[in-house]
Design a protein around this motif. Structure first.
Motif, mmCIF file in Angstrom:
data_model
loop_
_atom_site.group_PDB
_atom_site.id
_atom_site.type_symbol
_atom_site.label_atom_id
_atom_site.label_comp_id
_atom_site.label_asym_id
_atom_site.label_seq_id
_atom_site.Cartn_x
_atom_site.Cartn_y
_atom_site.Cartn_z
ATOM 1 N N UNK A 100 0.832 -1.215 0.000
ATOM 2 C CA UNK A 100 0.000 0.000 0.000
ATOM 3 C C UNK A 100 0.862 1.259 0.000
ATOM 4 N N UNK A 101 1.886 1.299 0.866
ATOM 5 C CA UNK A 101 2.762 2.476 0.925
ATOM 6 C C UNK A 101 3.565 2.634 -0.362
ATOM 7 N N UNK A 102 3.992 1.531 -0.956
ATOM 8 C CA UNK A 102 4.765 1.602 -2.189
ATOM 9 C C UNK A 102 3.923 2.122 -3.343
ATOM 10 N N UNK A 103 2.652 1.703 -3.398
ATOM 11 C CA UNK A 103 1.747 2.213 -4.436
ATOM 12 C C UNK A 103 1.524 3.697 -4.228
ATOM 13 N N UNK A 104 1.353 4.103 -2.977
ATOM 14 C CA UNK A 104 1.161 5.522 -2.673
ATOM 15 C C UNK A 104 2.391 6.356 -3.032
ATOM 16 N N UNK A 105 3.584 5.718 -2.961
ATOM 17 C CA UNK A 105 4.812 6.434 -3.327
ATOM 18 C C UNK A 105 4.956 6.603 -4.831
ATOM 19 N N UNK A 106 4.070 5.993 -5.607
ATOM 20 C CA UNK A 106 4.047 6.187 -7.049
ATOM 21 C C UNK A 106 5.013 5.312 -7.817
ATOM 22 N N UNK A 107 5.428 4.180 -7.226
ATOM 23 C CA UNK A 107 6.380 3.320 -7.937
ATOM 24 C C UNK A 107 5.696 2.479 -9.007
ATOM 25 N N UNK A 108 4.380 2.303 -8.911
ATOM 26 C CA UNK A 108 3.660 1.505 -9.897
ATOM 27 C C UNK A 108 2.316 1.065 -9.362
ATOM 28 N N UNK A 109 1.590 0.335 -10.197
ATOM 29 C CA UNK A 109 0.279 -0.161 -9.788
ATOM 30 C C UNK A 109 0.418 -1.298 -8.792
ATOM 31 N N UNK A 110 -0.707 -1.663 -8.200
ATOM 32 C CA UNK A 110 -0.704 -2.726 -7.200
ATOM 33 C C UNK A 110 -0.187 -4.031 -7.786
ATOM 34 N N UNK A 111 -0.646 -4.396 -8.970
ATOM 35 C CA UNK A 111 -0.236 -5.668 -9.594
ATOM 36 C C UNK A 111 1.247 -5.653 -9.941
ATOM 37 N N UNK A 112 1.735 -4.508 -10.479
ATOM 38 C CA UNK A 112 3.152 -4.428 -10.837
ATOM 39 C C UNK A 112 4.052 -4.483 -9.603
ATOM 40 N N UNK A 113 3.604 -3.828 -8.532
ATOM 41 C CA UNK A 113 4.401 -3.839 -7.293
ATOM 42 C C UNK A 113 4.507 -5.257 -6.740
#
Length: 532
Positions: free
Chosen positions: A284-297
């Protein structure tokens, strides 16, 4: 103040040379005992190694403790018979009868030690190392090289890197800087020290020379990052992962794998974030940081998990601890429907020693005199050494037999059937001190139908059950491992759930105890076991 004379009767335990040697031999591991035997063979001319499988000769305590100076008054058979332990292992198979034998540290043996170390028998106690400490596994360089030759995984990381660096066309300065960095790597392949500190360690003459050294090290670091294994020379885990991802990204670009390239770019972005987010798999935090979509993360984290966090791991010079069991437990069928096991000493760990016949007979044919005191002491020492080794294995066998008797269910059904057992129970049963049992069970191993275990493995505390009995902590650990092995990867069991499941089995085990056992088994918590 009035002076007077008084008599007082007191008792005290004196650690004689023989008793000290017996205690030292008892606590040694198989490897340490082998080293002790080799040292004794080098130092004592009356002790020899034999390859023959002669029967064990029970020369008894009387012959061992008799003063050698009075040897001409003793019978030839009792005093100078060759004392061998060549086939001692085959004659000491476990049975109920040998449990009645006494051991060197039992209470019944104390009178046998009286008189040891007197001036008549041992003119100089220091002559054969009374105060010598127990030998350790520390070996000299040459011996260590021989001992670990088979455990080495080929060439070292530094040699592997130097061989690659030799193929590069570098100036003398850059080649020297690269060589310096390679030698500064730790076992994992990381460069822990900053470049400025490495340059400062060379004691530059002025600030200009310092900057020049840092420049050469910076160039050399880039060259180091281009060498195999990928990720070597990284300063931290994030940089190590990024180096590997960039190498994969280059390959994916060359092959035109667009989907894989996108995942690799997301993985690179994740590795630029704080490592705590990756460790916790905080999607959740990584998606919020803008690194990629949930599936890609999720896909990128799974890719990162397949990378090597320690590039130098496969080059580590690791000693493989090859365990040689001291005791063998072999099933021999069933008696009355119950399985029966034979407990016996491993003949491969038994040193085949005996007193040298020729030297002992030559000494006997000469009348005892002060000039022969040293040789007489060496002969006495050889007898003591053989006897103490025999008693060491006697004690190990007695303790092992008692353990097998107490843990019969384990040898039939495995660790889930382990029962609670403490050192005091075995000590009371055999009439030994608890510290003696502790020495015997340390670094001694037993080969069983379920694998090879240290003797201490069979001891464990108990947890209360609903029926009022106790369950072994070893069995509870095995049950926790079984629960986790059968859990759903998408919904792993929490420590609270495992605690409730144990209560359903009638075992009272708190959540904190479950967490402690789980960590001891090196099993990650539920949040890290969950499949993405």
């Amino acid at each position: 103040m009035k002076q007077g004379l008084s008599l007082r009767v007191s008792q005290h335990l004196a650690l004689t040379p023989q008793l000290q040697q017996s205690i030292r031999l008892l606590q040694l591991s198989t490897l340490e005992l082998s080293q002790e035997v080799e040292q004794m063979l080098d130092e004592n001319p009356f002790l020899e190694l034999t390859e023959e499988r002669a029967e064990r000769e029970d020369f008894g305590l009387d012959a061992v403790d008799a003063p050698v100076s009075d040897g001409d008054r003793l019978s030839e058979e009792a005093d100078f018979a060759p004392h061998s332990i060549a086939d001692y292992a085959s004659s000491t198979s476990a049975s109920s009868s040998n449990e009645d034998e006494t051991t060197p540290l039992s209470g019944s043996d104390e009178p046998d030690w009286e008189g040891d170390g007197t001036t008549e028998m041992t003119p100089d106690d220091g002559e054969w190392g009374v105060d010598a400490k127990a030998k350790t596994n520390n070996l000299d360089d040459d011996e260590q090289k021989d001992a670990t030759e088979l455990a080495r995984s080929g060439e070292s990381l530094q040699s592997f890197l130097h061989r690659q660096a030799a193929a590069l066309r570098l100036s003398a300065e850059d080649a020297a800087a690269l060589r310096f960095l390679i030698e500064s790597l730790n076992d994992d392949g990381y460069l822990e020290d900053p470049l400025a500190e490495l340059a400062q360690s060379l004691h530059p003459a002025d600030e200009e020379q310092l900057h020049e050294l840092v420049h050469h090290f910076t160039v050399a670091l880039g060259l180091l990052h281009s060498l195999e294994p990928v990720g070597v020379g990284a300063r931290d885990l994030g940089e190590c992962l990024r180096l590997q991802l960039r190498a994969l990204l280059t390959t994916a670009d060359e092959d035109g794998e667009l989907d894989r390239t996108e995942v690799l770019q997301v993985a690179l972005a994740i590795c630029k974030q704080p490592m705590e987010l990756l460790a916790r798999r905080d999607i959740k935090r990584l998606v919020q940081a803008g690194v990629g979509s949930d599936a890609l993360v999720r896909e990128a984290i799974a890719l990162i998990a397949r990378l090597e966090p320690k590039p130098g791991r496969r080059f580590m010079d690791v000693e493989r601890n090859i365990v040689v069991p001291d005791v063998l437990v072999v099933p021999i069928g069933k008696v009355g429907g119950m399985p029966k096991f034979r407990v016996q000493l491993n003949p491969d760990v038994m040193p085949r020693l005996k007193v040298h016949d020729i030297y002992a007979n030559v000494l006997r044919n000469h009348k005892a005199s002060s000039s022969h005191a040293g040789l007489q002491q060496r002969l006495q020492e050889a007898r003591w050494f053989i006897k103490n080794i025999q008693q060491r294995f006697d004690t190990i066998l007695r303790v092992s037999t008692a353990i097998v008797e107490r843990q019969k269910n384990f040898f039939t059904h495995g660790e889930l059937a382990m029962r609670p057992l403490v050192l005091r129970e075995i000590a009371d049963e055999l009439g030994l001190h608890e510290s003696t049992i502790s020495r015997v069970t340390t670094a001694k191993y037993m080969a069983t139908p379920f694998g090879t275990f240290e003797l201490k493995y069979f001891f464990g505390s108990g947890l209360g059950t609903e029926s009022g009995g106790n369950a072994s902590s070893t069995a509870v650990r095995a049950l926790i491992k079984q629960f986790i092995a059968s859990e759903s990867p998408k919904k792993p069991l929490s420590d609270n759930q495992i605690s409730d499941m144990l209560k359903e089995q009638g075992i009272e085990c708190a959540r904190r105890t479950v967490a402690k056992y789980r960590e001891g088994l090196k099993i990650a918590p539920a949040s890290l076991r969950k499949a993405l």
